[in-house]
Design an enzyme around this catalytic site. Structure first.
Site, PDB file in Angstrom:
ATOM      1  N   ILE A   1      61.775 104.027 -18.029  1.00 35.23           N
ATOM      2  CA  ILE A   1      62.501 105.186 -17.476  1.00 35.23           C
ATOM      3  C   ILE A   1      63.147 104.844 -16.135  1.00 35.23           C
ATOM      4  O   ILE A   1      64.244 105.333 -15.826  1.00 35.23           O
ATOM      5  CB  ILE A   1      61.581 106.430 -17.360  1.00 35.23           C
ATOM      6  CG1 ILE A   1      62.432 107.691 -17.209  1.00 35.23           C
ATOM      7  CG2 ILE A   1      60.587 106.316 -16.212  1.00 35.23           C
ATOM      8  CD1 ILE A   1      63.358 107.968 -18.348  1.00 35.23           C
TER       9      ILE A   1
ATOM     10  N   LYS B   1      57.463 113.028 -14.880  1.00 32.53           N
ATOM     11  CA  LYS B   1      56.591 113.862 -15.688  1.00 32.53           C
ATOM     12  C   LYS B   1      55.671 112.992 -16.532  1.00 32.53           C
ATOM     13  O   LYS B   1      56.075 111.886 -16.880  1.00 32.53           O
ATOM     14  CB  LYS B   1      57.381 114.833 -16.573  1.00 32.53           C
ATOM     15  CG  LYS B   1      58.493 114.244 -17.399  1.00 32.53           C
ATOM     16  CD  LYS B   1      58.332 113.379 -18.592  1.00 32.53           C
ATOM     17  CE  LYS B   1      57.262 113.429 -19.569  1.00 32.53           C
ATOM     18  NZ  LYS B   1      57.470 112.439 -20.684  1.00 32.53           N
TER      19      LYS B   1
ATOM     20  N   ASP C   1      53.296 113.580 -24.423  1.00 30.00           N
ATOM     21  CA  ASP C   1      54.215 112.922 -23.482  1.00 30.00           C
ATOM     22  C   ASP C   1      55.636 113.483 -23.686  1.00 30.00           C
ATOM     23  O   ASP C   1      56.245 113.956 -22.728  1.00 30.00           O
ATOM     24  CB  ASP C   1      54.167 111.398 -23.632  1.00 30.00           C
ATOM     25  CG  ASP C   1      55.159 110.739 -22.693  1.00 30.00           C
ATOM     26  OD1 ASP C   1      54.822 110.536 -21.515  1.00 30.00           O
ATOM     27  OD2 ASP C   1      56.300 110.473 -23.117  1.00 30.00           O
TER      28      ASP C   1
HETATM   29  P1  NAP Z   1      56.705 101.871 -18.993  1.00 30.41           P
HETATM   30  O1  NAP Z   1      57.946 101.379 -19.647  1.00 30.41           O
HETATM   31  O2  NAP Z   1      55.378 101.470 -19.559  1.00 30.41           O
HETATM   32  O3  NAP Z   1      56.805 101.480 -17.461  1.00 30.41           O
HETATM   33  C1  NAP Z   1      55.792 101.724 -16.519  1.00 30.41           C
HETATM   34  C2  NAP Z   1      55.804 100.589 -15.486  1.00 30.41           C
HETATM   35  O4  NAP Z   1      54.894 100.910 -14.418  1.00 30.41           O
HETATM   36  C3  NAP Z   1      55.341  99.240 -16.069  1.00 30.41           C
HETATM   37  O5  NAP Z   1      56.152  98.182 -15.611  1.00 30.41           O
HETATM   38  C4  NAP Z   1      53.918  99.141 -15.495  1.00 30.41           C
HETATM   39  O6  NAP Z   1      53.409  97.820 -15.443  1.00 30.41           O
HETATM   40  C5  NAP Z   1      54.132  99.735 -14.142  1.00 30.41           C
HETATM   41  N1  NAP Z   1      52.900 100.083 -13.449  1.00 30.41           N
HETATM   42  C6  NAP Z   1      51.695 100.428 -13.984  1.00 30.41           C
HETATM   43  N2  NAP Z   1      50.799 100.684 -13.001  1.00 30.41           N
HETATM   44  C7  NAP Z   1      51.459 100.468 -11.828  1.00 30.41           C
HETATM   45  C8  NAP Z   1      51.058 100.572 -10.469  1.00 30.41           C
HETATM   46  N3  NAP Z   1      49.818 100.941 -10.116  1.00 30.41           N
HETATM   47  N4  NAP Z   1      51.992 100.293  -9.517  1.00 30.41           N
HETATM   48  C9  NAP Z   1      53.240  99.935  -9.846  1.00 30.41           C
HETATM   49  N5  NAP Z   1      53.670  99.825 -11.127  1.00 30.41           N
HETATM   50  C10 NAP Z   1      52.787 100.101 -12.107  1.00 30.41           C
HETATM   51  O7  NAP Z   1      56.688 103.478 -18.987  1.00 30.41           O
HETATM   52  P2  NAP Z   1      57.960 104.470 -18.965  1.00 30.41           P
HETATM   53  O8  NAP Z   1      58.414 104.744 -20.348  1.00 30.41           O
HETATM   54  O9  NAP Z   1      58.947 104.008 -17.983  1.00 30.41           O
HETATM   55  O10 NAP Z   1      57.235 105.814 -18.491  1.00 30.41           O
HETATM   56  C11 NAP Z   1      56.770 105.973 -17.181  1.00 30.41           C
HETATM   57  C12 NAP Z   1      56.637 107.465 -16.900  1.00 30.41           C
HETATM   58  O11 NAP Z   1      57.925 108.060 -17.057  1.00 30.41           O
HETATM   59  C13 NAP Z   1      55.694 108.182 -17.869  1.00 30.41           C
HETATM   60  O12 NAP Z   1      54.969 109.167 -17.208  1.00 30.41           O
HETATM   61  C14 NAP Z   1      56.644 108.838 -18.873  1.00 30.41           C
HETATM   62  O13 NAP Z   1      56.117 110.041 -19.410  1.00 30.41           O
HETATM   63  C15 NAP Z   1      57.837 109.142 -17.979  1.00 30.41           C
HETATM   64  N6  NAP Z   1      59.099 109.239 -18.738  1.00 30.41           N
HETATM   65  C16 NAP Z   1      59.418 108.274 -19.676  1.00 30.41           C
HETATM   66  C17 NAP Z   1      60.570 108.439 -20.438  1.00 30.41           C
HETATM   67  C18 NAP Z   1      60.990 107.420 -21.470  1.00 30.41           C
HETATM   68  O14 NAP Z   1      61.941 107.698 -22.218  1.00 30.41           O
HETATM   69  N7  NAP Z   1      60.380 106.245 -21.554  1.00 30.41           N
HETATM   70  C19 NAP Z   1      61.381 109.563 -20.249  1.00 30.41           C
HETATM   71  C20 NAP Z   1      61.056 110.466 -19.243  1.00 30.41           C
HETATM   72  C21 NAP Z   1      59.894 110.299 -18.495  1.00 30.41           C
HETATM   73  P3  NAP Z   1      52.332  97.377 -16.606  1.00 30.41           P
HETATM   74  O15 NAP Z   1      53.123  97.381 -17.888  1.00 30.41           O
HETATM   75  O16 NAP Z   1      51.844  96.037 -16.181  1.00 30.41           O
HETATM   76  O17 NAP Z   1      51.253  98.424 -16.612  1.00 30.41           O
END
Ligand code: NAP
Length: 308
Positions: free
Chosen positions: A13, A89, A167
């Site tokens: 995201i 979120k 989610d």
């Molecule tokens: P993601 O692709 O798994 O990215 C999360 C990133 O955060 C990963 O690089 C992760 O590293 C890193 N991380 C984990 N713990 C951390 C820490 N303590 N300090 C710094 N970085 C850390 O997840 P995402 O899809 O972007 O989603 C993240 C959030 O955005 C969620 O709450 C989701 O609900 C929300 N969101 C996502 C979307 C979507 O379409 N994907 C849309 C709207 C909102 P590791 O992989 O090593 O843990």
């Protein structure tokens, strides 16, 4: 004054939405990234938020785009360091962890913003205006998508605190709590858990309100083909259909809204306004409904889920 922003958690995201939105926004610039894996060329990168806060004191604000399980602790560190904080979120992994953060923001005079991106879809405010003062006969919500397309390889989403199908489902709840004219509450919850996962892949929910309106919501991650993010509200003035996650709005067959979304541009505009006005915006109602769904949830075991 330009807001110098850091992003913590540089995954899907952050890359897909936050960076383009910040780049396109006046008055805010991406100055640093904290993520265990990496960032982008030309932007200071730190492996952890604590390192970033120690070594980049000029940062004004932090957007927390990590999985929700670690968000509360990171928000506390950022607020303690005097930064404004934007929470992706869901704003946290529990409801109760948010209260001390709200208090800390108040004490430190910093902005805490729980950003519900779906509320910034173009159909949301017109739907809210249409429904204000109407008699609602029924509400049907269908939020059905293919988890393999939208969350490939995301192990955290299946762990406790990752919310599973909530989610995306919490986006529907963020829309419902914004557009429906009455407060509503959960009366039934059935959660389908794959035998090999700790979070649900589907949820069937029934809500009601003071007027005993039946509000049904189905969240499902097993949808293939056409994806569905719709809310249909039967009213005394006809059917209001909030479709395509809020890109479209129809009153019976008449199209009221059909627009491209720019949710994250609007999120950053709102964040900047909140900072300028010295206030916070943390609405926990969508997260409270998710907590209720787990409290009241009848568990159903369904077949194991595998990525491929
Ligand atoms: P993601 O692709 O798994 O990215 C999360 C990133 O955060 C990963 O690089 C992760 O590293 C890193 N991380 C984990 N713990 C951390 C820490 N303590 N300090 C710094 N970085 C850390 O997840 P995402 O899809 O972007 O989603 C993240 C959030 O955005 C969620 O709450 C989701 O609900 C929300 N969101 C996502 C979307 C979507 O379409 N994907 C849309 C709207 C909102 P590791 O992989 O090593 O843990």
């Amino acid at each position: 004054m330009t807001i110098r922003l850091a992003i913590a958690g540089f995954g899907k995201i952050a890359r897909d939405q936050h960076v383009p939105a910040v780049t396109a926004s006046d008055g805010i610039e991406l100055a640093a990234i904290a993520d265990p894996h990496g960032g982008i060329d030309g932007v200071a990168h730190y492996a952890t938020l604590d390192e970033l806060l120690a070594e980049a004191p000029e940062i004004d604000a932090v957007a927390l785009c990590t999985p929700p399980q670690v968000r509360g602790a990171l928000a506390a560190s950022a607020l303690r360091a005097g930064k404004h904080v934007l929470l992706e979120k869901p704003p946290g992994a529990t409801v109760s962890e948010l209260e001390p953060l709200i208090a800390m923001a108040r004490q430190t005079g910093r902005t805490l913003f729980a950003a519900w991106h779906s509320r910034f879809a173009p159909a949301v405010e017109p739907a809210r205006d249409f429904l204000a003062g109407r008699r609602i006969k029924s509400v049907v919500v269908e939020w059905k998508e293919d988890v393999r397309i939208w969350h490939p390889g995301q192990a955290w989403i299946w762990e406790p605190g990752g919310l599973g199908v909530f989610d995306p489902g919490i986006n529907a709840l963020s829309v419902m709590t914004r557009i429906l004219p009455y407060r509503f509450f959960l009366t039934r919850s059935e959660l389908s858990f794959p035998q090999n996962r700790a979070a649900p892949i589907a949820a069937d929910l029934v809500f009601s309100d003071e007027a005993s309106t039946v509000i049904r919501a189905e969240f499902d991650w097993r949808q293939t083909g056409q994806q569905t993010w719709d809310v249909r509200v039967e009213t005394d003035a006809g059917l209001l259909t909030f479709a395509a996650g809020g890109r479209r709005l129809l009153h019976d067959d008449r199209v009221l809204v059909d627009e491209k979304k720019s949710e994250y541009r609007l999120i950053y505009r709102r964040f900047a306004e909140l900072i300028a006005n010295g206030v916070s915006d943390v609405d926990l109602s969508p997260l409270v409904h998710v907590a209720d769904a787990f409290l009241l949830g009848r568990r159903r075991d369904v077949e194991p889920f595998d990525e491929v």
